[in-house]
Design an enzyme around this catalytic site. Structure first.
Site, PDB file in Angstrom:
ATOM      1  N   LYS A 247       0.797  -1.135  -0.003  1.00  0.00           N
ATOM      2  CA  LYS A 247      -0.007   0.003  -0.025  1.00  0.00           C
ATOM      3  C   LYS A 247       0.925   1.180  -0.118  1.00  0.00           C
ATOM      4  O   LYS A 247       1.759   1.381   0.605  1.00  0.00           O
ATOM      5  CB  LYS A 247      -1.162  -0.115   1.155  1.00  0.00           C
TER       6      LYS A 247
HETATM    7  C1  5RP Z   1      -3.070   3.826   8.897  1.00  0.00           C
HETATM    8  C2  5RP Z   1      -3.149   3.202   7.870  1.00  0.00           C
HETATM    9  C3  5RP Z   1      -4.588   3.671   7.059  1.00  0.00           C
HETATM   10  O1  5RP Z   1      -5.334   2.268   7.126  1.00  0.00           O
HETATM   11  C4  5RP Z   1      -4.349   4.052   5.886  1.00  0.00           C
HETATM   12  O2  5RP Z   1      -3.846   5.422   6.208  1.00  0.00           O
HETATM   13  C5  5RP Z   1      -5.762   4.302   5.117  1.00  0.00           C
HETATM   14  O3  5RP Z   1      -6.403   5.270   5.502  1.00  0.00           O
HETATM   15  P1  5RP Z   1      -6.502   6.758   4.717  1.00  0.00           P
HETATM   16  O4  5RP Z   1      -7.347   6.432   3.313  1.00  0.00           O
HETATM   17  O5  5RP Z   1      -7.412   7.491   5.710  1.00  0.00           O
HETATM   18  O6  5RP Z   1      -5.198   7.313   4.607  1.00  0.00           O
HETATM   19  O7  5RP Z   1      -2.595   2.395   7.086  1.00  0.00           O
HETATM   20  O8  5RP Z   1      -1.524   3.623   9.199  1.00  0.00           O
END
Ligand code: 5RP
Length: 293
Positions: free
Chosen positions: A203
């Site tokens: 991610k």
């Molecule tokens: C926190 C994360 C969150 O799941 C990620 O940031 C996704 O959320 P957003 O779309 O609010 O950024 O990994 O560390």
């Protein structure tokens, strides 16, 4: 034992039809074991190849985030529109009914809060517990360039080793420190390191310039985080651009649950991710659904 009397003779051998050996639909995942592939196929829709992960794990380091104060009331009604729910085991066990069969991606790292150095994390969920919770993947934060870079990378590789024994994929979440430039060079570095060391998918954040180079040189699927709340039309455009530029989905939190209409927003995001809906049409869909209430 089945009754052996009156067994019908087997004759549907179809000797002229060679058995198909399917390639696996997901980038870089063809050599994985069956259980691992099966779990990934629960997260990523085999038809579109993409996923809408609903991320609600923010509380693990920042407590009751806006929109997540009452996950039972605000988030559970959205789950039917998500391919996957990403959350902590505390919320899973205390709030999510086991009869909800949405695939779970469990937040498996932790140990720091917004009051301290965020990169100082460790593995915070044993793989045995992930098996017990029947999760589809485990997520671990990786802080490339951060103060505890090595510790976070070793968290990831340990989780990959243990997850591989159990057939559970690992999602590496690239966390960007305050001082790091959010550019293509940084994200190529961060995502590629995670993939080289065995993460099953990664991610990262979408960037306007050169995002396609981040996806093309990462050998496993990339999903994008939504990041801080922006107007709905912009968030839909970001999701659209990311998919067109090689991402396999979103792992979106605030831009869904902090939307004026989370239920309308997640459906519009879903249309972009799975049906290649254009940002304009998806935004119109959002407005129509929102206005319907
Ligand atoms: C926190 C994360 C969150 O799941 C990620 O940031 C996704 O959320 P957003 O779309 O609010 O950024 O990994 O560390």
């Amino acid at each position: 034992m089945p009754d052996l009397d009156g067994v019908k003779e087997a004759k549907s051998f179809h000797s002229d039809v060679p058995q198909k050996t399917e390639g696996f639909f997901l980038k870089g995942s063809n050599s994985l074991d069956w259980g691992m592939k099966n779990r990934l196929a629960r997260i990523f829709n085999p038809e579109s190849g993409n996923t809408v992960m609903l991320a609600v794990d923010h509380g693990y380091f920042q407590g009751p985030t806006t929109g997540l104060e009452r996950i039972d009331l605000n988030i559970l009604p959205l789950v039917k529109y998500a391919d996957t729910l990403m959350l902590t085991r505390g919320i899973l066990r205390s709030v999510v009914p086991p009869s909800m069969t949405v695939p779970i991606v469990i937040r498996a790292s932790g140990g720091s809060s917004i009051l301290k150095e965020l990169s100082n994390e460790e593995i915070a969920v044993a793989v045995e517990d992930s098996i017990r919770m029947n999760v589809s993947a485990m997520a671990v934060q990786v802080f490339i360039g951060g103060e505890y870079e090595k510790q976070s990378i070793i968290n990831m590789t340990r989780l990959i080793d243990e997850g591989t024994r159990a057939g559970i994929p690992t999602l590496a979440v690239t966390a960007v420190g305050k001082d790091m430039a959010r550019d293509a060079r940084y994200f190529r570095l961060a995502t590629r390191i995670c993939a080289e060391l065995g993460a099953h998918y990664v991610k990262t954040y979408y960037i306007e310039e050169g995002f396609e180079t981040v996806t093309s040189c990462c050998p496993v699927p990339i999903v994008i985080a939504g990041g801080k709340k922006i107007p709905e039309a912009d968030a839909l455009k970001m999701a659209y651009n990311a998919i067109q530029q090689g991402a396999n989905g979103v792992d979106m939190g605030r831009n869904i649950f902090q939307s004026e209409s989370p239920e309308a927003m997640i459906q519009a995001v879903n249309a972009v991710v799975h049906k290649n809906e254009t940002p304009d049409k998806a935004y119109q869909m959002y407005l129509d659904l929102r206005n319907k209430g």
